[in-house]
Motif scaffolding. Sequence first.
Motif, PDB file in Angstrom:
ATOM      1  N   VAL A 251       0.870  -1.184   0.000  1.00  0.00           N
ATOM      2  CA  VAL A 251       0.000   0.000   0.000  1.00  0.00           C
ATOM      3  C   VAL A 251       0.901   1.227   0.000  1.00  0.00           C
ATOM      4  N   ASN A 252       0.370   2.330  -0.430  1.00  0.00           N
ATOM      5  CA  ASN A 252       1.165   3.559  -0.469  1.00  0.00           C
ATOM      6  C   ASN A 252       1.668   3.915   0.922  1.00  0.00           C
ATOM      7  N   GLY A 253       2.948   4.224   1.013  1.00  0.00           N
ATOM      8  CA  GLY A 253       3.546   4.603   2.277  1.00  0.00           C
ATOM      9  C   GLY A 253       4.011   3.432   3.113  1.00  0.00           C
ATOM     10  N   SER A 254       3.782   2.195   2.659  1.00  0.00           N
ATOM     11  CA  SER A 254       4.186   1.014   3.421  1.00  0.00           C
ATOM     12  C   SER A 254       5.584   0.578   3.014  1.00  0.00           C
ATOM     13  N   ASN A 255       6.336   0.061   4.004  1.00  0.00           N
ATOM     14  CA  ASN A 255       7.656  -0.499   3.705  1.00  0.00           C
ATOM     15  C   ASN A 255       7.564  -1.900   3.130  1.00  0.00           C
ATOM     16  N   ALA A 256       6.428  -2.560   3.324  1.00  0.00           N
ATOM     17  CA  ALA A 256       6.251  -3.915   2.815  1.00  0.00           C
ATOM     18  C   ALA A 256       5.991  -3.870   1.308  1.00  0.00           C
ATOM     19  N   ARG A 330       1.783 -18.166  -9.632  1.00  0.00           N
ATOM     20  CA  ARG A 330       0.423 -18.022  -9.091  1.00  0.00           C
ATOM     21  C   ARG A 330       0.121 -16.551  -8.822  1.00  0.00           C
ATOM     22  N   GLN A 331      -1.167 -16.241  -8.830  1.00  0.00           N
ATOM     23  CA  GLN A 331      -1.624 -14.931  -8.356  1.00  0.00           C
ATOM     24  C   GLN A 331      -2.633 -15.148  -7.243  1.00  0.00           C
ATOM     25  N   ALA A 332      -2.399 -14.455  -6.123  1.00  0.00           N
ATOM     26  CA  ALA A 332      -3.331 -14.494  -4.991  1.00  0.00           C
ATOM     27  C   ALA A 332      -3.534 -13.058  -4.538  1.00  0.00           C
ATOM     28  N   GLY A 333      -4.745 -12.555  -4.672  1.00  0.00           N
ATOM     29  CA  GLY A 333      -4.992 -11.153  -4.348  1.00  0.00           C
ATOM     30  C   GLY A 333      -4.257 -10.259  -5.333  1.00  0.00           C
ATOM     31  N   ARG A 334      -3.469  -9.319  -4.779  1.00  0.00           N
ATOM     32  CA  ARG A 334      -2.746  -8.376  -5.623  1.00  0.00           C
ATOM     33  C   ARG A 334      -1.244  -8.643  -5.614  1.00  0.00           C
ATOM     34  N   GLN A 335      -0.888  -9.901  -5.617  1.00  0.00           N
ATOM     35  CA  GLN A 335       0.535 -10.238  -5.629  1.00  0.00           C
ATOM     36  C   GLN A 335       0.772 -11.532  -6.388  1.00  0.00           C
ATOM     37  N   LEU A 336       1.996 -11.679  -6.926  1.00  0.00           N
ATOM     38  CA  LEU A 336       2.394 -12.876  -7.665  1.00  0.00           C
ATOM     39  C   LEU A 336       3.375 -13.690  -6.823  1.00  0.00           C
ATOM     40  N   SER A 337       3.326 -15.001  -7.015  1.00  0.00           N
ATOM     41  CA  SER A 337       4.305 -15.884  -6.367  1.00  0.00           C
ATOM     42  C   SER A 337       4.993 -16.723  -7.444  1.00  0.00           C
ATOM     43  N   SER A 372       9.404 -10.369  13.196  1.00  0.00           N
ATOM     44  CA  SER A 372       8.938 -10.120  14.570  1.00  0.00           C
ATOM     45  C   SER A 372       8.816  -8.628  14.870  1.00  0.00           C
ATOM     46  N   GLU A 373       9.519  -7.778  14.086  1.00  0.00           N
ATOM     47  CA  GLU A 373       9.484  -6.339  14.334  1.00  0.00           C
ATOM     48  C   GLU A 373       8.374  -5.640  13.557  1.00  0.00           C
ATOM     49  N   GLY A 374       7.735  -6.342  12.670  1.00  0.00           N
ATOM     50  CA  GLY A 374       6.718  -5.696  11.838  1.00  0.00           C
ATOM     51  C   GLY A 374       5.303  -6.133  12.179  1.00  0.00           C
ATOM     52  N   CYS A 375       5.104  -6.598  13.390  1.00  0.00           N
ATOM     53  CA  CYS A 375       3.795  -7.152  13.738  1.00  0.00           C
ATOM     54  C   CYS A 375       2.841  -6.074  14.255  1.00  0.00           C
ATOM     55  N   HIS A 376       2.642  -5.075  13.452  1.00  0.00           N
ATOM     56  CA  HIS A 376       1.641  -4.061  13.770  1.00  0.00           C
ATOM     57  C   HIS A 376       1.145  -3.519  12.442  1.00  0.00           C
ATOM     58  N   GLY A 377      -0.154  -3.323  12.365  1.00  0.00           N
ATOM     59  CA  GLY A 377      -0.695  -2.884  11.090  1.00  0.00           C
ATOM     60  C   GLY A 377      -2.201  -2.817  11.143  1.00  0.00           C
ATOM     61  N   SER A 401       5.164 -16.184   7.993  1.00  0.00           N
ATOM     62  CA  SER A 401       5.099 -15.234   6.885  1.00  0.00           C
ATOM     63  C   SER A 401       3.658 -14.832   6.598  1.00  0.00           C
ATOM     64  N   CYS A 402       2.767 -15.800   6.691  1.00  0.00           N
ATOM     65  CA  CYS A 402       1.349 -15.524   6.463  1.00  0.00           C
ATOM     66  C   CYS A 402       0.832 -14.515   7.490  1.00  0.00           C
ATOM     67  N   VAL A 403       1.149 -14.736   8.768  1.00  0.00           N
ATOM     68  CA  VAL A 403       0.697 -13.820   9.824  1.00  0.00           C
ATOM     69  C   VAL A 403       1.268 -12.430   9.590  1.00  0.00           C
ATOM     70  N   PHE A 404       2.560 -12.358   9.262  1.00  0.00           N
ATOM     71  CA  PHE A 404       3.203 -11.071   9.019  1.00  0.00           C
ATOM     72  C   PHE A 404       2.504 -10.323   7.887  1.00  0.00           C
ATOM     73  N   ASP A 405       2.216 -11.012   6.775  1.00  0.00           N
ATOM     74  CA  ASP A 405       1.607 -10.350   5.615  1.00  0.00           C
ATOM     75  C   ASP A 405       0.184  -9.888   5.906  1.00  0.00           C
ATOM     76  N   VAL A 406      -0.580 -10.704   6.613  1.00  0.00           N
ATOM     77  CA  VAL A 406      -1.966 -10.338   6.914  1.00  0.00           C
ATOM     78  C   VAL A 406      -1.999  -9.161   7.879  1.00  0.00           C
ATOM     79  N   VAL A 407      -1.123  -9.175   8.891  1.00  0.00           N
ATOM     80  CA  VAL A 407      -1.070  -8.063   9.837  1.00  0.00           C
ATOM     81  C   VAL A 407      -0.670  -6.776   9.119  1.00  0.00           C
ATOM     82  N   THR A 408       0.329  -6.864   8.238  1.00  0.00           N
ATOM     83  CA  THR A 408       0.857  -5.675   7.566  1.00  0.00           C
ATOM     84  C   THR A 408      -0.126  -5.089   6.562  1.00  0.00           C
ATOM     85  N   SER A 409      -0.790  -5.969   5.800  1.00  0.00           N
ATOM     86  CA  SER A 409      -1.635  -5.491   4.700  1.00  0.00           C
ATOM     87  C   SER A 409      -3.122  -5.496   5.018  1.00  0.00           C
ATOM     88  N   GLY A 410      -3.532  -6.358   5.936  1.00  0.00           N
ATOM     89  CA  GLY A 410      -4.954  -6.525   6.195  1.00  0.00           C
ATOM     90  C   GLY A 410      -5.669  -7.322   5.119  1.00  0.00           C
TER      91      GLY A 410
END
Length: 468
Positions: A251-256, A330-337, A372-377, A401-410
């Motif tokens: 998202v705009n302004g995000s470091n992720a 693969r594509q899941a949401g707005r990202q490629l793997s 562990s340092e990015g668990c807020h979002g 990784s899943c928890v980190f991404d969901v917390v960061t992006s929602g």
Amino acid sequence: MDLPGCPSGQSWVTRTSQPACPPGKELPAPGDSSERADAGELLNEGRRSQRVSNPRGSAWIGMGKPACRKSPRQLEKPSFFLRALLLLLFCRNVSSQCKIRRCNSEYVAATLNLRRSDRNAVYCNALRSYSHCTRKIARTCRGNLAYHSAVHGIEDLMIQNNCSKEGPTLPPRPRPLAPNHQGFESLFMCNYEKSFLYKHGRLPRYQHCATFGDPHIRTFHDDFHTCQVEGSWPLLDNDYLFVQATSSPVVNGSNATVTSKLTIIFKNMKECIDQKVYQAEIDNLPAAFEDGSVNGGERPGGSSLTIRDLNPRRHVMIRAEYIGTTIVIRQAGRQLSFSIRAAEEVARAFTEEQDLQLCVDGCPRSQRISRSEGCHGRTTTEAARALCKEKLPVEDVYFQSCVFDVVTSGDANFTIAAHGALEDARDFLPNTSKLHIFQAGAGCSRVSSSSLLLLLLTTCLLAVLLHF
């Protein structure tokens, strides 16, 4: 006693019907082969010497070859040794050019499995073909004993089987294929696994790399990094493949960041494929290469590179059998793997200049971030853990990784991305014991309600004690 017709120091020791040797000459020995008797000047000189009349007063004491011999001085002359060497080389060359063995083998092959119904006709055709073959090589086989034996044998067999000399012959045999090992290698040149098995007696070893989510990188060496890379970075750059991933902020302004574009180049390989380029972007996963083709082109091994649409615009598989490689996008949401299984030999086929490859060394240290340092979002850790637990029951790096991404992006779609990466790893890893990677303290730690209650009670108790 010296006799007329022989140089001084030479004498007659035998009596024969053959004439005497003229000075400096000697007839070929009777046991010599016809190859040598027919060779060059020595034969002509021998024949001329036969016309020399016996000198008067010569003595004969029996049958045998003439004993007029050369003196040691004459044998030392360079011309004698030069003639002998040339004669030897000539005879050897003539013998090596005779192809009677080929005629023999063709005849044996033609008569090996004759059926009773038409045996005689086919046999006569084989004999005529055999005879025709010997006539073609007659000039180079004049002094070959096996050749002359074959010629006389053919005549006898044709008489015994009432075969006429004129008539049909067998059709020419097809030219043999290359030696077995070369034929095999040529046949499987564009099938890496079968070619490797033939050469080494075992299947090749494979390596796995993947990138998904924020992005998270699993390297060929099973290292696992979460990266803060933005822009274009090479995942692979070797002699066979080039893969580049382009990342942009979640998202705009995000470091992720997430992977928004993938470019894959299958480099030109002789006899197998033309160079092919595949590009995938968010909401555009084509089931074809850039030129519209779905394989490696018109070369003999073009079918060793194929592309399949497993789920329209969501899941594509590219198989490159000629280098033992399979790629899944693969594509899941707005990202490629991106996931790849590559033969170990292929994955390591790069030079020192090709040192920046995320699949080999992971992302640079300056671009790594701690999960562990990015668990807020936008989503609480507890809610993210609950979503990820549904698809990822094991709390390994894929779960973290899943928890980190969901917390960061929602975005709950990141659970699909992590699950897809785990399934690809399950399919691609040669050793399933390495499927799960555990990194202590690398994920978002959860704070349970009981822990919060205990913390609250402790705080209250301290406040009361301080008050008194």
